[in-house]
Design a protein around this motif. Structure first.
Motif, PDB file in Angstrom:
ATOM      1  N   SER A 140      47.616  38.701  43.674  1.00 28.31           N
ATOM      2  CA  SER A 140      48.614  38.971  42.647  1.00 28.31           C
ATOM      3  C   SER A 140      49.335  37.707  42.179  1.00 28.31           C
ATOM      4  CB  SER A 140      49.644  39.971  43.164  1.00 28.31           C
ATOM      5  OG  SER A 140      50.301  39.450  44.290  1.00 28.31           O
ATOM      6  N   ALA A 141      49.063  36.582  42.812  1.00 32.13           N
ATOM      7  CA  ALA A 141      49.808  35.374  42.505  1.00 32.13           C
ATOM      8  C   ALA A 141      49.478  34.814  41.128  1.00 32.13           C
ATOM      9  CB  ALA A 141      49.550  34.310  43.578  1.00 32.13           C
ATOM     10  N   SER A 142      48.242  35.036  40.655  1.00 30.40           N
ATOM     11  CA  SER A 142      47.821  34.433  39.397  1.00 30.40           C
ATOM     12  C   SER A 142      47.664  35.442  38.278  1.00 30.40           C
ATOM     13  CB  SER A 142      46.487  33.698  39.608  1.00 30.40           C
ATOM     14  OG  SER A 142      45.488  34.593  40.044  1.00 30.40           O
ATOM     15  N   VAL A 143      48.308  36.614  38.420  1.00 26.04           N
ATOM     16  CA  VAL A 143      48.123  37.666  37.431  1.00 26.04           C
ATOM     17  C   VAL A 143      48.584  37.242  36.043  1.00 26.04           C
ATOM     18  CG1 VAL A 143      48.228  39.540  39.065  1.00 26.04           C
ATOM     19  CG2 VAL A 143      50.337  38.698  38.074  1.00 26.04           C
ATOM     20  N   ALA A 144      49.601  36.362  35.963  1.00 19.36           N
ATOM     21  CA  ALA A 144      50.138  35.982  34.668  1.00 19.36           C
ATOM     22  C   ALA A 144      49.132  35.191  33.844  1.00 19.36           C
ATOM     23  CB  ALA A 144      51.425  35.179  34.847  1.00 19.36           C
ATOM     24  N   THR A 145      48.158  34.533  34.504  1.00 18.50           N
ATOM     25  CA  THR A 145      47.182  33.713  33.797  1.00 18.50           C
ATOM     26  C   THR A 145      45.976  34.524  33.341  1.00 18.50           C
ATOM     27  OG1 THR A 145      46.019  33.121  35.839  1.00 18.50           O
ATOM     28  CG2 THR A 145      47.898  31.749  35.190  1.00 18.50           C
ATOM     29  N   ARG A 146      45.867  35.782  33.695  1.00 14.18           N
ATOM     30  CA  ARG A 146      44.728  36.595  33.330  1.00 14.18           C
ATOM     31  C   ARG A 146      44.964  37.278  31.991  1.00 14.18           C
ATOM     32  NH1 ARG A 146      43.592  39.743  39.052  1.00 14.18           N
ATOM     33  NH2 ARG A 146      43.192  37.894  40.310  1.00 14.18           N
ATOM     34  N   PRO A 147      43.882  37.629  31.270  1.00 17.20           N
ATOM     35  CA  PRO A 147      44.043  38.441  30.061  1.00 17.20           C
ATOM     36  C   PRO A 147      44.762  39.739  30.395  1.00 17.20           C
ATOM     37  CG  PRO A 147      41.799  37.604  30.260  1.00 17.20           C
ATOM     38  CD  PRO A 147      42.492  37.274  31.542  1.00 17.20           C
ATOM     39  N   ILE A 148      45.525  40.262  29.414  1.00 20.59           N
ATOM     40  CA  ILE A 148      46.334  41.451  29.677  1.00 20.59           C
ATOM     41  C   ILE A 148      45.486  42.614  30.131  1.00 20.59           C
ATOM     42  CG2 ILE A 148      47.812  43.183  28.581  1.00 20.59           C
ATOM     43  CD1 ILE A 148      48.977  40.984  26.863  1.00 20.59           C
ATOM     44  N   SER A 149      44.347  42.847  29.488  1.00 19.55           N
ATOM     45  CA  SER A 149      43.510  43.997  29.855  1.00 19.55           C
ATOM     46  C   SER A 149      43.022  43.895  31.292  1.00 19.55           C
ATOM     47  CB  SER A 149      42.318  44.106  28.901  1.00 19.55           C
ATOM     48  OG  SER A 149      41.538  42.916  28.933  1.00 19.55           O
ATOM     49  N   ALA A 150      42.569  42.698  31.698  1.00 20.82           N
ATOM     50  CA  ALA A 150      42.090  42.505  33.066  1.00 20.82           C
ATOM     51  C   ALA A 150      43.240  42.658  34.059  1.00 20.82           C
ATOM     52  CB  ALA A 150      41.445  41.135  33.214  1.00 20.82           C
ATOM     53  N   ARG A 151      44.418  42.182  33.673  1.00 24.09           N
ATOM     54  CA  ARG A 151      45.573  42.273  34.557  1.00 24.09           C
ATOM     55  C   ARG A 151      45.973  43.728  34.784  1.00 24.09           C
ATOM     56  NH1 ARG A 151      50.428  39.553  32.003  1.00 24.09           N
ATOM     57  NH2 ARG A 151      50.958  41.653  31.308  1.00 24.09           N
ATOM     58  N   VAL A 152      45.954  44.520  33.706  1.00 23.40           N
ATOM     59  CA  VAL A 152      46.315  45.935  33.830  1.00 23.40           C
ATOM     60  C   VAL A 152      45.340  46.663  34.734  1.00 23.40           C
ATOM     61  CG1 VAL A 152      46.496  48.098  32.565  1.00 23.40           C
ATOM     62  CG2 VAL A 152      47.541  46.031  31.632  1.00 23.40           C
ATOM     63  N   VAL A 153      44.056  46.427  34.539  1.00 19.66           N
ATOM     64  CA  VAL A 153      43.042  47.071  35.382  1.00 19.66           C
ATOM     65  C   VAL A 153      43.253  46.692  36.842  1.00 19.66           C
ATOM     66  CG1 VAL A 153      40.583  47.153  35.931  1.00 19.66           C
ATOM     67  CG2 VAL A 153      41.321  47.281  33.550  1.00 19.66           C
ATOM     68  N   ALA A 154      43.515  45.405  37.089  1.00 23.76           N
ATOM     69  CA  ALA A 154      43.727  44.946  38.464  1.00 23.76           C
ATOM     70  C   ALA A 154      44.954  45.612  39.083  1.00 23.76           C
ATOM     71  CB  ALA A 154      43.884  43.431  38.493  1.00 23.76           C
TER      72      ALA A 154
ATOM     73  N   SER B 294      52.234  55.536  36.740  1.00 22.01           N
ATOM     74  CA  SER B 294      53.327  54.962  37.532  1.00 22.01           C
ATOM     75  C   SER B 294      53.516  53.479  37.230  1.00 22.01           C
ATOM     76  CB  SER B 294      53.053  55.164  39.021  1.00 22.01           C
ATOM     77  OG  SER B 294      53.192  56.504  39.391  1.00 22.01           O
ATOM     78  N   THR B 295      52.418  52.760  37.089  1.00 29.01           N
ATOM     79  CA  THR B 295      52.507  51.332  36.779  1.00 29.01           C
ATOM     80  C   THR B 295      53.149  51.121  35.414  1.00 29.01           C
ATOM     81  OG1 THR B 295      50.541  50.860  38.134  1.00 29.01           O
ATOM     82  CG2 THR B 295      51.167  49.214  36.486  1.00 29.01           C
ATOM     83  N   ALA B 296      52.742  51.921  34.428  1.00 32.90           N
ATOM     84  CA  ALA B 296      53.309  51.800  33.084  1.00 32.90           C
ATOM     85  C   ALA B 296      54.798  52.127  33.080  1.00 32.90           C
ATOM     86  CB  ALA B 296      52.557  52.722  32.119  1.00 32.90           C
ATOM     87  N   VAL B 297      55.195  53.168  33.789  1.00 32.33           N
ATOM     88  CA  VAL B 297      56.604  53.550  33.851  1.00 32.33           C
ATOM     89  C   VAL B 297      57.414  52.454  34.544  1.00 32.33           C
ATOM     90  CG1 VAL B 297      58.228  55.192  34.888  1.00 32.33           C
ATOM     91  CG2 VAL B 297      56.167  56.023  33.744  1.00 32.33           C
ATOM     92  N   ALA B 298      56.872  51.878  35.594  1.00 35.86           N
ATOM     93  CA  ALA B 298      57.577  50.802  36.297  1.00 35.86           C
ATOM     94  C   ALA B 298      57.825  49.616  35.367  1.00 35.86           C
ATOM     95  CB  ALA B 298      56.774  50.366  37.520  1.00 35.86           C
ATOM     96  N   TYR B 299      56.829  49.256  34.565  1.00 33.70           N
ATOM     97  CA  TYR B 299      57.031  48.183  33.593  1.00 33.70           C
ATOM     98  C   TYR B 299      58.050  48.599  32.544  1.00 33.70           C
ATOM     99  CZ  TYR B 299      53.470  44.848  35.097  1.00 33.70           C
ATOM    100  OH  TYR B 299      52.761  43.907  35.795  1.00 33.70           O
TER     101      TYR B 299
END
Length: 323
Positions: free
Chosen positions: A9-23, A66-71
């Motif tokens: 999870s440390a490098s999630v900010a550098t990933r494309p948004i779609s890949a980050r959401v899936v992860a 749940s992830t979407a609501v948390a954001y």
């Protein structure tokens, strides 16, 4: 469920948004067993699809909502990214599919709503328990799922979609001897029943996911399952219930939690964890009986209560260390 927020999870900010959401959604599924691992999440989702493609979709739906609501609520991004707000939603959605019927449109609606509510309950319980350095674990899921199953008979569209109670805590009666098939089926089913899945091959896939994420987690899951089997056999539990994993699943979670997640892994914490696993196994039928007016589902309450009590005792036990 866990506190692990490893390197993934440390490098999630550098990933494309779609890949980050899936992860993040996959980590939410994996965190049911404390693993912040995308690879583990893939194994877990594959296991759910192996049981029934609808269960796979419900598990992903719960974690995603749940992830979407948390954001949307502006919660800590690192915590959300590690999947720590997805696992309760995953379990809520799955419990709706199993106990209300996966094919009914009303079930989809209540699963999504319950997954959203679980985020708020998680934050509230986390704030209450923070004073004692205790985690919420799956208590938010248990609260929401208990409320849903208790309320379902009052809503015609929900109750018409109710499926067979495939994961009742313990049958009222049955032979107490364990056959070889019940023994080895139960070993894997204990792991699968964390997600309400009694099939041995589904449990095997879940176990493979744990080993892919952490060898210690895989070993503790095996030890917790074996402890649950031994405890159930010693006390003469019905063989059919043991073979379906209906008594040992909370013991698996307790073993994972108390050796490697919340307590530093060593011989003392391993022994402590297995004592807790045995206690959770004994507690499971008791809570199943106590919850009869609300549908008779113990969910993961035995795990939650046992783990919280054992963690609360840690400051008084010099040989144990919190992580």
């Amino acid at each position: 469920m866990g506190l692990q927020q490893g390197g993934e999870s440390a490098s999630v900010a550098t990933r494309p948004i779609s890949a980050r959401v899936v992860a993040e959604v996959l980590r939410g599924v994996a965190q049911v067993d404390f693993m912040p691992s995308v690879v583990c999440g893939l194994f877990f989702v594959a296991a759910l699809f192996a049981a029934d493609w609808r269960y796979g979709l419900y598990g992903l739906l719960g974690s995603a909502v749940s992830t979407a609501v948390a954001y949307g609520l502006g919660l800590d991004r690192e915590t959300v990214g590690a999947g720590l707000h997805g696992y309760n939603g995953c379990l809520v959605a799955l419990s709706c599919a199993v106990f209300l019927g996966a094919g009914h449109p009303a079930t989809v609606a209540v699963a999504a709503l319950g997954s959203a509510v679980a985020v708020v309950v998680t934050v509230g319980l986390g704030a209450l328990l923070a004073t004692w350095r205790l985690p919420a674990l799956t208590a938010p899921f248990c609260l929401v799922a208990t409320a849903v199953t208790a309320a379902a008979p009052g809503f015609r569209r929900l109750w018409q979609g109710a499926g067979a109670p495939a994961a009742l805590p313990v049958p009222a009666a049955g032979p107490t001897g364990l056959s070889w098939d019940q023994l080895w089926h139960g070993f894997f089913a204990n792991i699968g029943q964390i997600f309400f899945m009694p099939q041995w091959y589904v449990g095997l896939l879940f176990l493979a996911g744990l080993f892919a994420a952490s060898r210690l987690a895989g070993l503790m899951a095996c030890a917790g399952s074996a402890t649950g089997l031994l405890t159930a056999w010693v006390f003469g539990a019905p063989g059919e219930a043991v073979g379906q994993g209906l008594l040992g699943y909370s013991g698996v979670l307790v073993a994972l939690a108390l050796c490697g997640v919340f307590l530093a892994p060593d011989a003392w914490s391993a022994a402590y964890a297995l004592v807790g696993a045995a206690g959770a196994t004994v507690l499971t039928p008791a809570l199943g009986a106590a919850s009869a007016p609300f549908g008779g589902h113990a969910f993961t309450w035995p795990f939650v209560l046992t783990t919280l009590l054992f963690l609360a005792a840690v400051p008084a036990v010099p040989r144990l260390r919190r992580t």
